[in-house]
Design a protein around this motif. Structure first.
Motif: not given
Length: 57
Positions: A15-17, A19-21, A23-25, A27, A32
């Motif tokens: 899921s994209s959710v 994948a996004n999670n 990716m953000n971890r 960063r 930010y």
């Protein structure tokens, strides 16, 4: 999808959710600060005012 509305592990992993999670971890806080123009640690009230944090000037 199950009767409770949950998806199976394979669907969730793709899921994209998720994948996004992931990716953000990866960063750092500096990205930010740069994109949002605020220090997320200070904005979240996690550090008392006047306490220096990484990247602050």
């Amino acid at each position: 999808m199950s009767s409770e509305g949950l998806v199976d592990d394979t669907t969730l992993a793709r899921s994209s959710v998720v994948a996004n999670n992931a990716m953000n971890r990866g960063r750092g806080l500096e990205s930010y600060r740069r994109e949002l123009g605020v220090d997320p640690v200070r904005a979240g009230g996690l550090v008392p005012t006047g306490t220096p944090t990484a990247g602050s000037t």
